[in-house]
Design a protein around this motif. Structure first.
Motif, PDB file in Angstrom:
ATOM      1  N   VAL A  94      46.142  58.469  56.521  1.00  0.00           N
ATOM      2  CA  VAL A  94      45.328  59.681  56.385  1.00  0.00           C
ATOM      3  C   VAL A  94      43.995  59.309  55.747  1.00  0.00           C
ATOM      4  O   VAL A  94      43.926  58.425  54.892  1.00  0.00           O
ATOM      5  N   LEU A  95      42.937  59.981  56.176  1.00  0.00           N
ATOM      6  CA  LEU A  95      41.598  59.708  55.672  1.00  0.00           C
ATOM      7  C   LEU A  95      41.340  60.574  54.441  1.00  0.00           C
ATOM      8  O   LEU A  95      41.378  61.792  54.503  1.00  0.00           O
ATOM      9  N   GLU A  96      41.093  59.921  53.303  1.00  0.00           N
ATOM     10  CA  GLU A  96      40.750  60.609  52.059  1.00  0.00           C
ATOM     11  C   GLU A  96      39.409  60.078  51.594  1.00  0.00           C
ATOM     12  O   GLU A  96      39.325  58.980  51.050  1.00  0.00           O
ATOM     13  N   GLY A  97      38.333  60.862  51.826  1.00  0.00           N
ATOM     14  CA  GLY A  97      36.995  60.338  51.587  1.00  0.00           C
ATOM     15  C   GLY A  97      36.713  59.243  52.593  1.00  0.00           C
ATOM     16  O   GLY A  97      36.865  59.442  53.806  1.00  0.00           O
ATOM     17  N   ASP A  98      36.345  58.070  52.115  1.00  0.00           N
ATOM     18  CA  ASP A  98      36.150  56.918  53.001  1.00  0.00           C
ATOM     19  C   ASP A  98      37.434  56.114  53.168  1.00  0.00           C
ATOM     20  O   ASP A  98      37.521  55.259  54.048  1.00  0.00           O
ATOM     21  N   GLU A  99      38.421  56.354  52.309  1.00  0.00           N
ATOM     22  CA  GLU A  99      39.609  55.517  52.268  1.00  0.00           C
ATOM     23  C   GLU A  99      40.682  55.968  53.262  1.00  0.00           C
ATOM     24  O   GLU A  99      40.858  57.160  53.516  1.00  0.00           O
ATOM     25  N   LEU A 100      41.427  54.982  53.774  1.00  0.00           N
ATOM     26  CA  LEU A 100      42.611  55.242  54.594  1.00  0.00           C
ATOM     27  C   LEU A 100      43.830  54.991  53.725  1.00  0.00           C
ATOM     28  O   LEU A 100      44.055  53.871  53.244  1.00  0.00           O
ATOM     29  N   ARG A 101      44.651  56.045  53.502  1.00  0.00           N
ATOM     30  CA  ARG A 101      45.768  55.972  52.568  1.00  0.00           C
ATOM     31  C   ARG A 101      47.095  56.327  53.245  1.00  0.00           C
ATOM     32  O   ARG A 101      47.127  56.906  54.327  1.00  0.00           O
ATOM     33  N   THR A 102      48.189  55.972  52.585  1.00  0.00           N
ATOM     34  CA  THR A 102      49.529  56.185  53.131  1.00  0.00           C
ATOM     35  C   THR A 102      49.844  57.667  53.290  1.00  0.00           C
ATOM     36  O   THR A 102      49.623  58.456  52.362  1.00  0.00           O
ATOM     37  N   ASP A 103      50.371  58.027  54.452  1.00  0.00           N
ATOM     38  CA  ASP A 103      50.818  59.397  54.703  1.00  0.00           C
ATOM     39  C   ASP A 103      52.290  59.486  54.308  1.00  0.00           C
ATOM     40  O   ASP A 103      53.193  59.231  55.114  1.00  0.00           O
ATOM     41  N   LEU A 104      52.550  59.844  53.055  1.00  0.00           N
ATOM     42  CA  LEU A 104      53.912  59.872  52.527  1.00  0.00           C
ATOM     43  C   LEU A 104      54.777  60.917  53.229  1.00  0.00           C
ATOM     44  O   LEU A 104      55.970  60.691  53.483  1.00  0.00           O
ATOM     45  N   GLU A 105      54.184  62.063  53.544  1.00  0.00           N
ATOM     46  CA  GLU A 105      54.949  63.113  54.222  1.00  0.00           C
ATOM     47  C   GLU A 105      55.406  62.649  55.599  1.00  0.00           C
ATOM     48  O   GLU A 105      56.533  62.934  56.018  1.00  0.00           O
ATOM     49  N   ALA A 106      54.539  61.912  56.294  1.00  0.00           N
ATOM     50  CA  ALA A 106      54.906  61.397  57.620  1.00  0.00           C
ATOM     51  C   ALA A 106      56.040  60.378  57.515  1.00  0.00           C
ATOM     52  O   ALA A 106      56.926  60.323  58.384  1.00  0.00           O
ATOM     53  N   VAL A 107      56.038  59.563  56.464  1.00  0.00           N
ATOM     54  CA  VAL A 107      57.119  58.592  56.255  1.00  0.00           C
ATOM     55  C   VAL A 107      58.445  59.325  56.060  1.00  0.00           C
ATOM     56  O   VAL A 107      59.467  58.974  56.661  1.00  0.00           O
ATOM     57  N   GLU A 108      58.426  60.347  55.211  1.00  0.00           N
ATOM     58  CA  GLU A 108      59.645  61.151  54.981  1.00  0.00           C
ATOM     59  C   GLU A 108      60.142  61.788  56.275  1.00  0.00           C
ATOM     60  O   GLU A 108      61.348  61.798  56.562  1.00  0.00           O
ATOM     61  N   ARG A 109      59.200  62.322  57.061  1.00  0.00           N
ATOM     62  CA  ARG A 109      59.591  62.965  58.326  1.00  0.00           C
ATOM     63  C   ARG A 109      60.253  61.978  59.270  1.00  0.00           C
ATOM     64  O   ARG A 109      61.246  62.303  59.949  1.00  0.00           O
ATOM     65  N   MET A 111      41.018  57.189  64.493  1.00  0.00           N
ATOM     66  CA  MET A 111      39.767  57.951  64.507  1.00  0.00           C
ATOM     67  C   MET A 111      38.938  57.710  63.251  1.00  0.00           C
ATOM     68  O   MET A 111      38.514  58.657  62.570  1.00  0.00           O
ATOM     69  N   TYR A 112      38.708  56.425  62.877  1.00  0.00           N
ATOM     70  CA  TYR A 112      37.835  56.204  61.718  1.00  0.00           C
ATOM     71  C   TYR A 112      36.409  56.606  62.107  1.00  0.00           C
ATOM     72  O   TYR A 112      35.953  56.322  63.216  1.00  0.00           O
ATOM     73  N   PRO A 113      35.664  57.271  61.209  1.00  0.00           N
ATOM     74  CA  PRO A 113      34.396  57.895  61.607  1.00  0.00           C
ATOM     75  C   PRO A 113      33.221  56.966  61.855  1.00  0.00           C
ATOM     76  O   PRO A 113      32.230  57.392  62.453  1.00  0.00           O
ATOM     77  N   CYS A 114      33.252  55.711  61.421  1.00  0.00           N
ATOM     78  CA  CYS A 114      32.074  54.856  61.631  1.00  0.00           C
ATOM     79  C   CYS A 114      32.483  53.392  61.764  1.00  0.00           C
ATOM     80  O   CYS A 114      33.518  52.974  61.240  1.00  0.00           O
ATOM     81  N   PRO A 115      31.667  52.588  62.468  1.00  0.00           N
ATOM     82  CA  PRO A 115      31.900  51.139  62.485  1.00  0.00           C
ATOM     83  C   PRO A 115      31.499  50.554  61.133  1.00  0.00           C
ATOM     84  O   PRO A 115      30.734  51.168  60.388  1.00  0.00           O
ATOM     85  N   TYR A 116      32.003  49.360  60.828  1.00  0.00           N
ATOM     86  CA  TYR A 116      31.690  48.795  59.513  1.00  0.00           C
ATOM     87  C   TYR A 116      31.864  47.278  59.518  1.00  0.00           C
ATOM     88  O   TYR A 116      32.395  46.696  60.473  1.00  0.00           O
ATOM     89  N   LEU A 117      31.408  46.675  58.431  1.00  0.00           N
ATOM     90  CA  LEU A 117      31.542  45.237  58.221  1.00  0.00           C
ATOM     91  C   LEU A 117      32.330  45.013  56.950  1.00  0.00           C
ATOM     92  O   LEU A 117      32.078  45.655  55.931  1.00  0.00           O
TER      93      LEU A 117
END
Length: 440
Positions: free
Chosen positions: A154-169, A369-375
């Motif tokens: 899940v996207l939180e600000g710029d960070e991609l973090r673990t979707d705990l609810e999806a793991v439980e599901r 669906m990350y919003p931008c390319p990066y280095l």
């Protein structure tokens, strides 16, 4: 069996290795070997490269077993495992119960863990895996014969973090008895950050599901090691795997498998088929790299992505470059490589990759669906101030070159030049390297 406060010098180490080598039967005076494996080596160069420790470690049924014909190699193996255990504890995992060095890289070491769990959970066929776009992680599960269940981040600000609810599901959907384990990750490329290891460990304990952690280059990070320690304290972590080359600056080809239940770690070691080679037997400069990359990004109308939960890897956006010149992002990667900037990782939008029969959209970005390319750039163990300064200088030249190719007005490039003048002064300690760079 502990890591010395003051390291031995090379002469002492070589003397010790030579003393161990004369304990192996292939180096006995008057030895007469008539078996199929007697430590014979055709090349004296190869023998010297291995300090004549030719027999390897373990026996055919157990990598940790003592080899009677190789007392010296066996002693070296025991000592290595003991010292590594002490070092991992010093790095932050205080409650660690056992570990062993295995002559395989991280991916195959993870496979060995999964194969060991198969004997404990013979009906299980799924591994729940919060997505990280690194092929060997995925292949480690497929090679072991299991079906990876990819959980998008899940996207939180710029960070991609673990979707705990999806793991439980997923656990509820598949049934806990059909899940071999949860396979989480600590060290990773920004903007992905380490998984929520503590929360995942709690979920695993709740559902009685094993938990394997990929800690590839996390030993050098106190934060990654703290996550593992805390995860084991509040929940369940069965084993965690780390690379030797990424953490201890040795050649590729070794890993450490560690855990909090010594009997399970021994079970993994017994799963290794055959003997093994004996060969495999901070200050990260993170702040400086972040500051310099931020200055460079702002000078070129980009930004340093905000990823405070990732203690090693950084990411700089490349959105304006792709907007003006669509090929710029992929071209930047090759430009950096030809200018001898290794390790920088350019991630464009829209990549699609099939790995082990699974299609990853937005491959390399850990997200569909990350919003931008990066280095990416990483402040890993062993990096120096000179490395950072020279990298920033070469990256700046590449970005200015791309702007000119895209037809951007000259005064914009000049503005970027002026924006970089102040921090170029920091490169005076690498004047020689900078002079060499002028010809590239």
């Amino acid at each position: 069996g502990k890591c010395p406060e003051e390291g031995w010098n090379e002469s002492t180490i070589e003397l010790f290795l030579n003393e161990l080598a004369i304990m192996d039967s292939n180096n006995f005076l008057g030895n007469c070997g008539v078996g199929e494996r007697e430590g014979r080596v055709a090349s004296s160069l190869v023998a010297r490269r291995h300090y004549r420790l030719i027999h390897g470690i373990g026996r055919s049924g157990d990598i940790a077993a003592i080899q009677p014909k190789a007392a010296g190699s066996s002693l070296l193996n025991k000592l290595t495992n003991s010292v590594v255990l002490d070092m991992l504890k010093m790095a932050g995992v205080r409650s660690l119960a056992g570990c062993f060095v295995v002559p395989m890289a991280t991916g195959m070491s993870l496979t060995l863990c999964f194969l060991t769990l198969r004997h404990r959970r013979p009906k299980a066929r799924y591994i729940i895996w919060p997505r990280i776009d690194q092929k060997s992680c995925f292949k480690s599960m497929v090679t072991a014969g299991f079906d990876p269940v990819v959980v998008e981040n899940v996207l939180e600000g710029d960070e991609l973090r673990t979707d705990l609810e999806a793991v439980e599901r997923k656990i509820e959907e598949l049934g806990a008895e059909n899940v071999l384990c949860v396979h989480s990750t600590t060290s990773c490329f920004a903007p992905r950050v380490p998984d929520r290891v503590e929360e995942l460990a709690t979920i695993c304990a709740k559902h009685d599901i094993p938990h394997i952690v990929n800690n590839a280059y996390g030993v050098q990070s106190s934060k990654c090691m703290h996550l593992i320690q805390q995860g084991a304290r509040v929940g369940r972590i069965d084993a965690f795997v780390q690379s030797l080359d990424k953490n201890f600056m040795v050649p590729v080809g070794g890993a450490i498998i560690a855990g909090f239940n010594e009997s399970f770690i021994q079970e993994i070691s017994r799963m290794y088929p055959g003997r093994a080679s004996a060969s495999p037997s901070l200050d990260e400069m993170y702040t400086y790299l972040a500051e310099e990359l931020k200055k460079l990004a702002e000078a070129h109308g980009e930004r340093l992505l905000h990823t405070p939960h990732n203690p090693i890897s950084l990411a700089m956006s490349l959105g304006s470059f792709q907007a003006r010149y669509p090929e710029a992002v992929t071209q930047l990667g090759s430009m950096l490589f030809t200018r001898q900037v290794s390790g920088a990782r350019v991630v464009p939008l829209g990549n699609e990759q099939v790995v082990g029969g699974h299609t990853f959209k937005g491959f390399m970005s850990h997200s569909e669906m990350y919003p931008c390319p990066y280095l990416n750039a990483a402040s890993a163990i062993g990096i120096t101030r000179a490395d950072v300064t020279l990298c920033i200088r070469r990256l700046d030249k590449c970005l200015r070159s791309l702007k000119k190719e895209a037809g951007v007005a000259g005064h914009e490039c000049d503005g970027a030049d002026r924006g970089m003048e102040n921090h170029r002064g920091a490169g005076q300690d690498v004047q020689e390297a900078g002079s060499a760079d002028e010809g590239m």
